[in-house]
Design a protein around this motif. Structure first.
Motif, short mmCIF file in Angstrom:
data_model
loop_
_atom_site.label_atom_id
_atom_site.label_comp_id
_atom_site.label_asym_id
_atom_site.label_seq_id
_atom_site.Cartn_x
_atom_site.Cartn_y
_atom_site.Cartn_z
N ASN A 92 -1.04 3.59 2.87
CA ASN A 92 0.41 3.31 2.65
C ASN A 92 0.26 2.99 1.23
O ASN A 92 1.93 3.40 0.47
CB ASN A 92 0.29 1.63 3.09
CG ASN A 92 0.86 1.47 4.65
OD1 ASN A 92 1.33 2.50 5.32
ND2 ASN A 92 -0.45 1.03 5.18
N GLN A 123 -3.64 12.62 8.02
CA GLN A 123 -2.79 12.33 7.11
C GLN A 123 -2.66 12.82 6.66
O GLN A 123 -1.69 13.39 5.18
CB GLN A 123 -3.85 10.87 6.30
CG GLN A 123 -3.83 10.30 7.16
CD GLN A 123 -2.52 8.75 6.36
OE1 GLN A 123 -1.43 9.30 6.36
NE2 GLN A 123 -2.40 7.64 6.21
N ASN A 173 -13.04 14.25 -2.35
CA ASN A 173 -13.01 13.41 -2.89
C ASN A 173 -13.56 14.20 -4.41
O ASN A 173 -13.09 14.37 -5.55
CB ASN A 173 -13.59 12.32 -2.79
CG ASN A 173 -12.67 10.72 -2.30
OD1 ASN A 173 -11.68 11.66 -1.35
ND2 ASN A 173 -13.32 10.56 -1.64
N ALA A 201 -7.28 -4.91 -4.46
CA ALA A 201 -7.16 -6.39 -4.49
C ALA A 201 -8.89 -6.29 -5.01
O ALA A 201 -9.87 -6.20 -4.53
CB ALA A 201 -6.91 -6.93 -3.64
N PRO A 238 0.15 -3.34 -7.57
CA PRO A 238 1.73 -3.24 -6.85
C PRO A 238 2.34 -4.05 -5.88
O PRO A 238 1.34 -4.53 -5.34
CB PRO A 238 1.18 -1.27 -6.26
CG PRO A 238 -0.19 -1.40 -5.82
CD PRO A 238 -1.39 -2.24 -7.15
N1 LIG Z 1 -1.02 -2.88 1.21
C1 LIG Z 1 -0.23 -4.05 0.35
O1 LIG Z 1 0.31 -4.76 0.06
C2 LIG Z 1 -1.19 -3.87 -1.02
C3 LIG Z 1 -2.47 -2.82 -0.85
N2 LIG Z 1 -2.86 -3.01 -2.49
C4 LIG Z 1 -4.38 -2.27 -2.32
O2 LIG Z 1 -4.09 -1.01 -2.33
C5 LIG Z 1 -5.41 -0.90 -1.52
C6 LIG Z 1 -5.30 0.59 -0.46
O3 LIG Z 1 -4.48 -0.42 0.44
P1 LIG Z 1 -3.70 0.31 1.90
O4 LIG Z 1 -3.13 1.37 1.13
O5 LIG Z 1 -2.50 -0.94 2.32
O6 LIG Z 1 -4.42 0.76 2.46
P2 LIG Z 1 -4.59 1.99 3.10
O7 LIG Z 1 -5.27 1.92 4.74
O8 LIG Z 1 -3.21 2.09 4.06
O9 LIG Z 1 -5.04 3.84 2.92
C7 LIG Z 1 -6.64 3.52 1.96
C8 LIG Z 1 -6.77 5.50 2.89
O10 LIG Z 1 -8.31 5.68 2.15
C9 LIG Z 1 -8.53 6.68 2.39
N3 LIG Z 1 -9.84 6.65 2.91
C10 LIG Z 1 -10.67 5.95 3.81
N4 LIG Z 1 -12.22 5.95 3.34
C11 LIG Z 1 -11.67 6.85 2.29
C12 LIG Z 1 -12.73 7.49 1.38
N5 LIG Z 1 -13.49 7.39 1.16
N6 LIG Z 1 -12.07 8.72 0.74
C13 LIG Z 1 -10.57 9.03 0.58
N7 LIG Z 1 -9.70 7.97 1.24
C14 LIG Z 1 -10.51 7.45 2.28
C15 LIG Z 1 -7.88 5.82 4.64
O11 LIG Z 1 -8.14 6.69 5.83
P3 LIG Z 1 -8.28 6.02 6.92
O12 LIG Z 1 -7.33 5.16 7.14
O13 LIG Z 1 -7.95 7.82 7.59
O14 LIG Z 1 -9.33 5.49 6.83
C16 LIG Z 1 -6.47 5.11 4.20
O15 LIG Z 1 -5.65 6.51 4.52
C17 LIG Z 1 -6.60 -1.36 -0.86
O16 LIG Z 1 -7.26 -1.10 -2.42
C18 LIG Z 1 -5.19 -2.72 -1.34
O17 LIG Z 1 -6.21 -4.27 -1.53
C19 LIG Z 1 -2.58 -3.69 -3.49
C20 LIG Z 1 -1.82 -4.15 -3.67
C21 LIG Z 1 -0.35 -4.96 -2.56
#
Ligand SMILES: NC(=O)C1=CN([C@@H]2O[C@H](COP(=O)(O)OP(=O)(O)OC[C@H]3O[C@@H](n4cnc5c(N)ncnc54)[C@H](OP(=O)(O)O)[C@@H]3O)[C@@H](O)[C@H]2O)C=CC1
Ligand SMILES: O=C(O)[C@@H]1CCC=N1
Length: 275
Positions: free
Chosen positions: A12, A40, A56, A98, A120
């Protein structure tokens, strides 16, 4: 700016940032992203026309800037996996996770790296985000402006001078959208109990929230003054405000935000450190 940015994790928040960068004119050829999910990666291609990778390290090979956008719980493993590539390329590292502290990220990535920790929030999706940033001592002025450029593509950016303040930003604007959604939910539910149908309650709640936010942004009056302007002596608002105050609304808000702040620090202690 035409540095190559690599997002590790395309969930997200990463998609919000990518959307914002493209909308602000950043070239798609300079943005790449990784994600384990084939679905994705396909979505990244069709939605943004950017290149994506399952691996990665392969993606990081040519990156000038890496944005760590995975969940805090897997950040350590992801850093271990990419540390040699990061050490070889020495890119600027941005983290949006976070809680997790720059010292831990630096150690997991092999050390001596310029790292900007940011917080963010989800309104970044509609370019109305608010982001706090903190730079470790290795970040130079050019890298600071690169980090700011990326986060500003989705809204307001503000630097803080100590890392603990990023946890305060997390408790305020990072989690904050959820507090307003909860308050709006509660207002909608109460309005329905007072006889309005769901649609009317929903529309009036949304428009009132938008109007109040725009007034704070545009009227050059502070919140207390704007509240006073609504509150006629011995009228309806006064009754409602007295109820909120008698139920210690301010203490409730302070308690909730203190809990969020402490949770950010707990996350860092649980997931960081040497263990
Ligand atoms: N949501 C919010 O309001 C906020 C979130 N954050 C921070 O942002 C970060 C991401 O959050 P958010 O976007 O909500 O989370 P999401 O789960 O939407 O995004 C994380 C993504 O990382 C992917 N992923 C998992 N394992 C790996 C890997 N080994 N290598 C590369 N990608 C991988 C996931 O894939 P899959 O789903 O297939 O596992 C997923 O698409 C977190 O650390 C959170 O603390 C910061 C501010 C606000
Ligand atoms: O709830 C969380 O942990 C993340 C960080 C801020 C918003 N969402």
């Amino acid at each position: 700016m035409n540095a190559k940015i690599c997002f590790i994790g395309a969930g997200n928040m990463a998609k919000s940032l990518i959307g914002g960068l493209l909308a602000s004119g950043y070239e798609a050829k300079n943005i790449i992203a990784t994600d384990p999910s084939e679905e994705q990666r396909q979505a990244l291609g069709s939605q943004f026309a950017i290149e994506s990778f399952a691996d990665n390290n392969e993606a990081l090979m040519h990156a000038d800037i890496v944005v760590l956008a995975v969940k805090p719980q897997i950040l350590r493993n992801v850093c271990a996996e990419i540390s040699s590539t990061v050490q070889a390329g020495s890119p600027l590292v941005l983290s949006i996770a976070a809680g997790i502290r720059t010292d831990d990220i630096d150690r997991w990535l092999g050390g001596n790296l310029p790292i900007v920790r940011t917080m963010p929030n989800t309104p970044a999706l509609i370019q109305t985000g608010a982001t706090g940033l903190f730079a470790n001592a290795r970040v130079n002025d050019e890298q600071k402006s690169q980090a700011e450029h990326i986060m500003r593509a989705t809204g307001l950016t503000l630097w803080v001078d100590t890392e603990a303040k990023i946890d305060a930003v997390t408790a305020l604007s990072g989690s904050g959208p959820a507090y307003y959604f909860l308050f709006m939910e509660a207002m909608e539910n109460a309005a329905e109990k007072l006889g309005l149908d769901h649609k009317t309650a929903h529309l009036l709640t949304m428009q009132t929230a938008l109007g109040a936010a725009k007034m704070v942004m545009e009227s050059h009056q502070d919140c207390a003054q704007l509240r006073a302007n609504v509150t006629s002596p011995n009228g309806t608002t006064q009754k409602a405000i007295e109820h909120f105050e008698s139920k210690q609304l301010r203490e409730i808000v302070e308690g909730a935000m203190t809990d969020a702040y402490q949770r950010a620090q707990e996350l860092a202690d649980e997931l960081g450190g040497d263990a």
